[in-house]
Design a protein around this motif. Structure first.
Motif, PDB file in Angstrom:
ATOM      1  N   LEU A 136       0.822  -1.209   0.000  1.00  0.00           N
ATOM      2  CA  LEU A 136       0.000   0.000   0.000  1.00  0.00           C
ATOM      3  C   LEU A 136       0.857   1.261   0.000  1.00  0.00           C
ATOM      4  O   LEU A 136       0.527   2.258  -0.670  1.00  0.00           O
ATOM      5  CB  LEU A 136      -0.920  -0.010   1.223  1.00  0.00           C
ATOM      6  N   GLN A 137       1.938   1.244   0.716  1.00  0.00           N
ATOM      7  CA  GLN A 137       2.846   2.391   0.740  1.00  0.00           C
ATOM      8  C   GLN A 137       3.446   2.640  -0.637  1.00  0.00           C
ATOM      9  O   GLN A 137       3.571   3.794  -1.083  1.00  0.00           O
ATOM     10  CB  GLN A 137       3.949   2.156   1.773  1.00  0.00           C
TER      11      GLN A 137
ATOM     12  N   GLU B  95       0.762   4.151  -2.751  1.00  0.00           N
ATOM     13  CA  GLU B  95       0.499   5.509  -2.275  1.00  0.00           C
ATOM     14  C   GLU B  95       1.481   6.509  -2.886  1.00  0.00           C
ATOM     15  O   GLU B  95       1.112   7.653  -3.203  1.00  0.00           O
ATOM     16  CB  GLU B  95       0.582   5.536  -0.752  1.00  0.00           C
TER      17      GLU B  95
ATOM     18  N   ARG C 236      -5.314   4.169   6.601  1.00  0.00           N
ATOM     19  CA  ARG C 236      -4.228   5.106   6.905  1.00  0.00           C
ATOM     20  C   ARG C 236      -3.431   5.489   5.666  1.00  0.00           C
ATOM     21  O   ARG C 236      -2.711   6.492   5.675  1.00  0.00           O
ATOM     22  CB  ARG C 236      -3.291   4.491   7.943  1.00  0.00           C
ATOM     23  N   TYR C 237      -3.555   4.706   4.599  1.00  0.00           N
ATOM     24  CA  TYR C 237      -2.797   4.989   3.375  1.00  0.00           C
ATOM     25  C   TYR C 237      -3.692   5.714   2.375  1.00  0.00           C
ATOM     26  O   TYR C 237      -4.860   5.347   2.179  1.00  0.00           O
ATOM     27  CB  TYR C 237      -2.258   3.686   2.780  1.00  0.00           C
ATOM     28  N   ARG C 238      -3.145   6.749   1.723  1.00  0.00           N
ATOM     29  CA  ARG C 238      -3.892   7.550   0.757  1.00  0.00           C
ATOM     30  C   ARG C 238      -3.878   6.849  -0.594  1.00  0.00           C
ATOM     31  O   ARG C 238      -3.101   7.166  -1.487  1.00  0.00           O
ATOM     32  CB  ARG C 238      -3.305   8.948   0.649  1.00  0.00           C
TER      33      ARG C 238
END
Length: 302
Positions: free
Chosen positions: A234-235, A238, A254-256
């Motif tokens: 996910l990071q 993102e 929490r991840y955009r």
């Protein structure tokens, strides 16, 4: 010769986990203590159970044989304990529960918390195992209950295994915030042919699924990285370095990132699985009841 059940369990764990260090961590022991107990087991059986090659050990043919018998002996002891506990009203005992990565936080840990409130005498040992590993572990008797998905090759029905439906989980396309494809309500994978991808590690359920879906859409995906941790995946998305296919359970708000359903939509079935026992264990039944508490479909935060 009298066989010590605790030492037999250490031997069976060594056959399963492969190293003395892993056995020590599982049993909250030091590696030297595990080695000493296995050496004692060799003296008690008057048989070489281990071969030492440098700093590592492996089981001899006799060790493999005894480890297999040890699982049978320990299973029979567990069954006897279960029968005795069954005479009481309150379930008690230890249950080993294995779950795939995205189900650990979303399904397993909430179930363990509910279980602690309802049945405080039941202890759950929680392990992370992907579906391709957890089903063989269940069949070997290394774990008592697994959370898995049956939507992969190798998960064929087994008359010795009971499946308990838990939930349905949608597979979604994960995109950086503001990606052009977020303008669509649902995305056909053929529109992603020129994209760079983050995949799970080779051979895993999600890697095999994503590869198959891309090929069915008519292209070979350009995979620029592979992670066995959804948070890292996910990071990476993102930061606009790639896109990914992930189960909804894995999406952490929490991840955009943005998610879009696939066109056509794809849902996987999540089940608990247990060996079919000769005598039901009340503590295992209690764990299954706790796992079935969530709704059958799960809406992930997007």
């Amino acid at each position: 010769m009298t066989l010590n059940p605790w030492r037999l369990r250490l031997l069976a764990d060594l056959a399963t986990f492969g190293t003395v260090r892993a056995v020590a961590q599982r049993g909250n022991l030091s590696p030297s203590a595990v080695s000493q107990q296995l050496a004692t087991l060799e003296r008690e059986t008057r048989t070489a159970l281990l071969e030492r090659t440098g700093r590592r050990v492996r089981l001899t043919a006799a060790g493999v044989l005894l480890a297999g018998r040890a699982r049978e002996i320990l299973a029979a002891m567990d069954a006897a304990e279960a029968e005795l506990r069954g005479l009481a009203d309150e379930p008690a005992g230890t249950v080993t529960l294995a779950a795939f990565q995205s189900a650990v936080h979303a399904l397993a840990e909430p179930a363990v918390a509910r279980l602690a409130e309802r049945h405080p005498d039941v202890t759950v040992v929680l392990l992370e195992l992907e579906p391709h590993d957890s089903m063989p572990a269940l069949r070997r008797g290394d774990v008592d209950v697994i959370i898995t998905t049956t939507d992969f090759v190798g998960a064929e029905l087994d008359p010795a295994i009971d499946l308990v439906p838990i939930a349905e989980d949608e597979i979604v396309l994960v995109l950086p915030a503001g990606h052009p494809l977020t303008a669509q309500d649902a995305v056909g994978l053929q529109a992603c042919a020129a994209q760079r991808w983050t995949f799970d590690v080779s051979g895993s359920y999600m890697s095999e699924l994503a590869t198959r879906l891309c090929r069915e859409a008519g292209f070979e995906p350009s995979v620029i990285c592979r992670f066995n941790n959804y948070m890292i995946a996910l990071q990476h998305v993102e930061k606009s370095r790639s896109i990914a296919l992930l189960p909804s359970l894995a999406i952490d708000p929490r991840y955009r990132v943005a998610t879009r359903p696939l066109d056509p939509p794809l849902t996987r079935r999540i089940t608990a699985a247990v060996r079919r026992p000769a005598t039901p264990r009340p503590e295992v039944t209690a764990v299954l009841t706790a796992l079935r508490s969530p709704p059958r479909s799960i809406e992930a935060g997007r």
